[in-house]
Write a protein that holds these residues in place. Structure first.
Motif, short mmCIF file in Angstrom:
data_model
loop_
_atom_site.label_atom_id
_atom_site.label_comp_id
_atom_site.label_asym_id
_atom_site.label_seq_id
_atom_site.Cartn_x
_atom_site.Cartn_y
_atom_site.Cartn_z
N GLU A 40 41.71 35.53 32.41
CA GLU A 40 42.17 36.25 33.60
C GLU A 40 43.49 35.65 34.10
O GLU A 40 44.46 36.38 34.38
CB GLU A 40 41.13 36.17 34.72
CG GLU A 40 39.88 36.97 34.44
CD GLU A 40 38.79 36.78 35.51
OE1 GLU A 40 37.95 37.67 35.63
OE2 GLU A 40 38.78 35.74 36.19
N ALA B 277 47.10 37.52 33.84
CA ALA B 277 47.70 37.86 35.15
C ALA B 277 49.05 37.17 35.30
O ALA B 277 50.02 37.77 35.78
CB ALA B 277 46.76 37.48 36.29
N ARG C 285 50.98 38.95 38.21
CA ARG C 285 49.98 39.43 39.18
C ARG C 285 49.19 38.25 39.72
O ARG C 285 49.00 37.24 39.05
CB ARG C 285 49.00 40.42 38.51
CG ARG C 285 49.58 41.68 37.94
CD ARG C 285 50.30 42.59 38.88
NE ARG C 285 49.60 43.10 40.02
CZ ARG C 285 49.32 44.38 40.25
NH1 ARG C 285 49.62 45.30 39.36
NH2 ARG C 285 48.75 44.76 41.39
N HIS D 188 45.87 38.35 40.81
CA HIS D 188 44.47 38.32 40.36
C HIS D 188 44.27 39.15 39.09
O HIS D 188 44.67 40.31 39.04
CB HIS D 188 43.55 38.92 41.43
CG HIS D 188 43.66 38.25 42.76
ND1 HIS D 188 42.99 37.08 43.06
CD2 HIS D 188 44.37 38.57 43.86
CE1 HIS D 188 43.28 36.72 44.30
NE2 HIS D 188 44.11 37.61 44.81
N GLY D 189 43.62 38.57 38.11
CA GLY D 189 43.11 39.31 36.95
C GLY D 189 41.59 39.29 37.05
O GLY D 189 41.01 38.23 37.31
N SER E 246 52.02 45.75 36.16
CA SER E 246 52.40 45.04 37.39
C SER E 246 52.74 46.01 38.52
O SER E 246 53.16 45.59 39.58
CB SER E 246 53.56 44.08 37.13
OG SER E 246 54.72 44.79 36.79
N MET F 135 44.09 44.33 37.43
CA MET F 135 45.15 43.47 37.96
C MET F 135 45.42 43.88 39.39
O MET F 135 45.68 45.07 39.65
CB MET F 135 46.43 43.63 37.14
CG MET F 135 46.33 43.15 35.73
SD MET F 135 46.16 41.36 35.69
CE MET F 135 45.91 41.13 33.93
N ASP G 272 47.07 42.38 43.40
CA ASP G 272 47.74 41.33 44.16
C ASP G 272 47.03 41.05 45.49
O ASP G 272 46.95 39.91 45.94
CB ASP G 272 49.21 41.71 44.43
CG ASP G 272 50.02 41.73 43.15
OD1 ASP G 272 49.70 40.95 42.23
OD2 ASP G 272 50.96 42.54 43.06
#
Ligand SMILES: Cc1ncc(COP(=O)(O)O)c(C=O)c1O
Length: 373
Positions: free
Chosen positions: A41, A45, A50, A52-53, A172, A196, A198
């Protein structure tokens, strides 16, 4: 015909996949609690910039969770392409919202973003974009419309690992962006997906939906219905190894794409993928072929003839307005999306997996030239 069939896709699993899988088995960490999940993750990310994955069990599940996390439901409309996979429509329809379709651009096969504005109504909540077959959607106009109208953007980047739009990574752009890691993708985990995000609160909602919406302090008591969408440590172990090779895989796909483009350029009246647009170079998730009007048979017949010559193929997406399951719900009555319809009836894709050998690719070209002579 004694030669083996050329498969439409062959993944390459000869990097660190076996070593990392071995670690899962040696340590006993095989569930979603193991350390490769957060490593995968975080690394993916970070590559996209990003925050959060959130790894899940497949790309369809990632889309389902995205729609639910944005509270899309009864009475809402979501604008999406007609030419895509049913995964995009599933949770929109189940939630009671209405998918509103937009046709494709005939050169890029992506959603024709000039048609979005006229589909926006007071009920529109979100635009779902889908990067299709190797070229990204022209996403700047979509983001502008979303900002002007206060709409959410779900970006389905299932096919767009490592692809960029004007140099910015696909995956993104969306309030939520999603990926698939099925074996025909540039990064595979066997089955797998990722969201993904933010926004911290939205990420927390996605994590909770992935894990049955267990409440941190009151386990087995639920305020919301989630799913079990968790990815296992074993899948993530493969994903970490695959991610290490993403740039190499894209390089190989581009070599295959360029070779097809030059070998097939003399065939009359077929459309091949664009090598580039103003905003991206194709990374050839798949290599599509669309038969022109003078070819006296359709894609299904071309695929049948290629199969007889030992060449694996897959049909293009069947558009959403032609899906019996959606028509039976009263959706899209009388609607027509001519580009999507033509892509479905005349388009298919040929072998282009990262494991395709030069010899196999040569056989594919010869077979295509034979059936289209
Ligand atoms: C555009 C797109 N979205 C979603 C999916 C679904 O992903 P999965 O097969 O991992 O459920 C796919 C699968 O190929 C896809 O191409």
């Amino acid at each position: 015909m004694n030669e083996p069939i050329v498969p439409v896709n062959t993944p390459l699993l000869d990097g660190n996949e076996k070593a990392y899988l071995g670690q899962c088995i040696d340590t006993g960490w095989i569930s979603s609690e193991g350390p490769f999940v957060s490593q995968f993750e975080q690394q993916f990310a970070a590559r996209l910039g990003r925050k959060h994955g959130i790894a899940v069990c497949n790309g369809t599940a990632a889309l389902d969770a995205a729609v639910e996390a944005l509270d899309i439901g009864e009475g809402d409309e979501v604008i999406m392409p007609a030419f895509t996979i049913i995964s995009c429509a599933g949770q929109i329809v189940r939630s009671g919202a209405t998918p509103v379709l937009v046709d494709s651009d005939s050169a890029t096969w992506n959603m024709d973003v000039t048609q979005i504005a006229e589909r926006i109504t007071p009920r529109t909540r979100a635009i779902m974009v889908v990067h299709t077959y190797g070229l990204p959607v022209d996403i700047d106009p979509v983001m502008n419309l979303a900002r002007q109208h206060g709409l959410r953007v779900i970006e389905d980047a299932a096919e767009a690992h490592g692809q960029t739009y004007k140099g910015i990574p696909c995956g993104s752009f969306g309030d939520i962006s999603t990926f698939s890691f099925y074996p025909n993708k540039h990064v595979t985990t066997g089955e797998g997906g990722m969201l993904m995000v933010d926004d911290d609160a939205l990420a927390e909602t996605c994590r909770s939906l992935r894990n049955l919406c267990f409440m941190p302090n009151r386990r087995f008591v639920h305020e919301r219905l989630g799913w079990n969408l968790r990815m296992t440590n074993m899948q993530a172990a493969i994903g970490v190894a695959q991610l290490e090779r993403l740039d190499e895989f894209i390089g190989r796909k581009r070599v295959l794409g360029a070779r097809y483009a030059s070998a097939l350029s003399n065939i009359n009246d077929i459309q091949l993928p664009l090598a580039s647009t103003a905003y991206a170079d194709n990374h050839y998730w798949v290599y599509g072929v669309v038969l022109g009007g003078s070819v006296p048979f359709n894609a299904a017949e071309a695929m049948r003839r290629l199969a007889q010559l030992g060449i694996g193929t897959r049909p293009f997406f069947c558009p959403m307005h032609w899906q019996p399951v959606l028509q039976r719900r009263g959706l899209f009555a009388g609607e027509s999306y001519p580009v999507a319809e033509r892509l479905y009836t005349r388009g298919f894709y040929i072998p282009s997996g990262v494991g395709l050998t030069d010899g196999e690719q040569g056989r594919v070209c010869e077979a295509l030239m034979e059936i289209l002579r």
